[in-house]
Design a protein around this motif. Sequence first.
Motif, mmCIF file in Angstrom:
data_model
loop_
_atom_site.group_PDB
_atom_site.id
_atom_site.type_symbol
_atom_site.label_atom_id
_atom_site.label_comp_id
_atom_site.label_asym_id
_atom_site.label_seq_id
_atom_site.Cartn_x
_atom_site.Cartn_y
_atom_site.Cartn_z
ATOM 1 N N ASP A 235 0.747 -0.684 0.029
ATOM 2 C CA ASP A 235 0.250 0.079 0.272
ATOM 3 C C ASP A 235 0.879 1.466 0.197
ATOM 4 O O ASP A 235 1.063 1.536 -1.309
ATOM 5 C CB ASP A 235 -0.781 0.195 1.710
ATOM 6 N N LEU A 236 1.581 1.439 1.008
ATOM 7 C CA LEU A 236 2.275 2.880 0.934
ATOM 8 C C LEU A 236 4.000 2.043 1.053
ATOM 9 O O LEU A 236 4.285 1.203 1.316
ATOM 10 C CB LEU A 236 2.153 3.165 2.524
ATOM 11 N N VAL B 269 10.519 12.181 4.376
ATOM 12 C CA VAL B 269 10.413 13.656 2.725
ATOM 13 C C VAL B 269 8.965 13.257 2.364
ATOM 14 O O VAL B 269 7.865 14.179 1.622
ATOM 15 C CB VAL B 269 11.268 12.891 1.954
ATOM 16 N N ALA B 270 8.781 12.301 1.286
ATOM 17 C CA ALA B 270 7.596 11.989 0.974
ATOM 18 C C ALA B 270 7.056 10.482 1.625
ATOM 19 O O ALA B 270 7.653 9.339 0.817
ATOM 20 C CB ALA B 270 7.359 11.805 0.043
ATOM 21 N N ARG B 271 5.459 10.118 0.628
ATOM 22 C CA ARG B 271 4.832 9.514 0.437
ATOM 23 C C ARG B 271 3.857 8.678 -0.084
ATOM 24 O O ARG B 271 2.850 9.886 -0.586
ATOM 25 C CB ARG B 271 4.664 8.717 1.880
ATOM 26 N N ILE B 272 3.867 7.728 -1.173
ATOM 27 C CA ILE B 272 2.800 7.697 -1.816
ATOM 28 C C ILE B 272 1.766 6.155 -2.208
ATOM 29 O O ILE B 272 2.456 5.301 -1.290
ATOM 30 C CB ILE B 272 3.162 7.726 -3.154
ATOM 31 N N THR B 273 0.615 5.881 -1.721
ATOM 32 C CA THR B 273 0.028 5.013 -1.676
ATOM 33 C C THR B 273 -0.071 4.677 -2.814
ATOM 34 O O THR B 273 0.047 4.682 -3.711
ATOM 35 C CB THR B 273 -1.855 5.465 -1.220
ATOM 36 N N SER B 274 -0.778 3.545 -2.492
ATOM 37 C CA SER B 274 -0.780 2.202 -4.187
ATOM 38 C C SER B 274 -1.905 3.000 -4.607
ATOM 39 O O SER B 274 -1.806 2.554 -6.357
ATOM 40 C CB SER B 274 -1.573 0.569 -4.032
ATOM 41 N N THR B 275 -3.053 4.128 -4.825
ATOM 42 C CA THR B 275 -3.722 4.420 -5.285
ATOM 43 C C THR B 275 -3.189 6.193 -6.140
ATOM 44 O O THR B 275 -3.860 6.597 -6.713
ATOM 45 C CB THR B 275 -4.878 4.975 -4.524
ATOM 46 N N THR C 254 9.096 15.352 -6.577
ATOM 47 C CA THR C 254 7.274 14.934 -7.240
ATOM 48 C C THR C 254 7.307 13.269 -6.906
ATOM 49 O O THR C 254 8.398 12.881 -7.624
ATOM 50 C CB THR C 254 7.456 15.138 -8.419
ATOM 51 N N LEU C 255 6.556 12.210 -6.227
ATOM 52 C CA LEU C 255 6.745 10.947 -6.144
ATOM 53 C C LEU C 255 6.151 10.512 -7.381
ATOM 54 O O LEU C 255 4.911 11.282 -7.736
ATOM 55 C CB LEU C 255 5.891 10.720 -5.024
ATOM 56 N N SER C 256 6.325 9.465 -7.750
ATOM 57 C CA SER C 256 5.682 8.448 -8.856
ATOM 58 C C SER C 256 5.691 6.563 -8.390
ATOM 59 O O SER C 256 6.528 6.271 -8.023
ATOM 60 C CB SER C 256 5.913 8.093 -10.592
ATOM 61 N N ARG C 257 4.929 6.321 -8.766
ATOM 62 C CA ARG C 257 4.584 4.532 -8.375
ATOM 63 C C ARG C 257 4.628 4.149 -9.941
ATOM 64 O O ARG C 257 3.253 4.416 -10.304
ATOM 65 C CB ARG C 257 3.893 4.424 -7.882
ATOM 66 N N ASP C 258 5.027 3.113 -10.166
ATOM 67 C CA ASP C 258 4.774 1.557 -11.164
ATOM 68 C C ASP C 258 4.611 0.302 -10.601
ATOM 69 O O ASP C 258 4.817 -0.203 -9.382
ATOM 70 C CB ASP C 258 5.812 1.810 -12.016
ATOM 71 N N ASN C 259 3.072 0.376 -9.715
ATOM 72 C CA ASN C 259 2.791 -0.851 -9.091
ATOM 73 C C ASN C 259 2.974 -2.020 -9.944
ATOM 74 O O ASN C 259 3.104 -2.724 -8.612
ATOM 75 C CB ASN C 259 1.179 -0.598 -8.517
ATOM 76 N N THR D 179 8.258 -0.970 -7.875
ATOM 77 C CA THR D 179 8.890 0.187 -7.959
ATOM 78 C C THR D 179 8.386 1.972 -7.684
ATOM 79 O O THR D 179 7.273 2.648 -8.401
ATOM 80 C CB THR D 179 9.513 0.671 -9.143
ATOM 81 N N MET D 180 8.849 2.581 -6.870
ATOM 82 C CA MET D 180 8.380 4.248 -6.930
ATOM 83 C C MET D 180 9.526 5.222 -7.132
ATOM 84 O O MET D 180 10.802 4.801 -7.284
ATOM 85 C CB MET D 180 8.758 4.662 -4.977
#
Length: 121
Positions: free
Chosen positions: A32-33, A48-54, A68-73, A77-78
């Motif tokens: 998730d996070l 610093v920053a965090r990102i959820t799966s959504t 800026t955060l991004s993520r490839d579920n 990979t974040m």
Amino acid sequence: QVQLVESGGGLVQAGGSLRLSCAASGVIYSIDLMAWYRQAPGKQRELVARITSTGSTNYADSVKGRFTLSRDNAKNTMYMQMNGLKPEDTAVYYCNVPRAHTGRGIDFDSWGQGTQVTVTS
């Protein structure tokens, strides 16, 4: 157990950019996070920053508007794009996964080995 590998750190002048990556590996069903922390010499580790799966994100005030955060579920990979870097951003940056559903159950509080970011003035 979840293994986290960070990459992308380096030496950059103030105002420059870097892109950090954190790849999670292992038998992972879901995460998730995901979060980035950093620790400067003589200072405590800070979020610093965090990102959820959504894709919902939160940033520390000190980096808002610059990171800026991004993520490839699919790849677990974040990424963190860091623009407008300042000398005070100099630190070791760590990837963290508080909780992951894995092949052996739930893994808690996984950390990467860290990647150094150095910003010169």
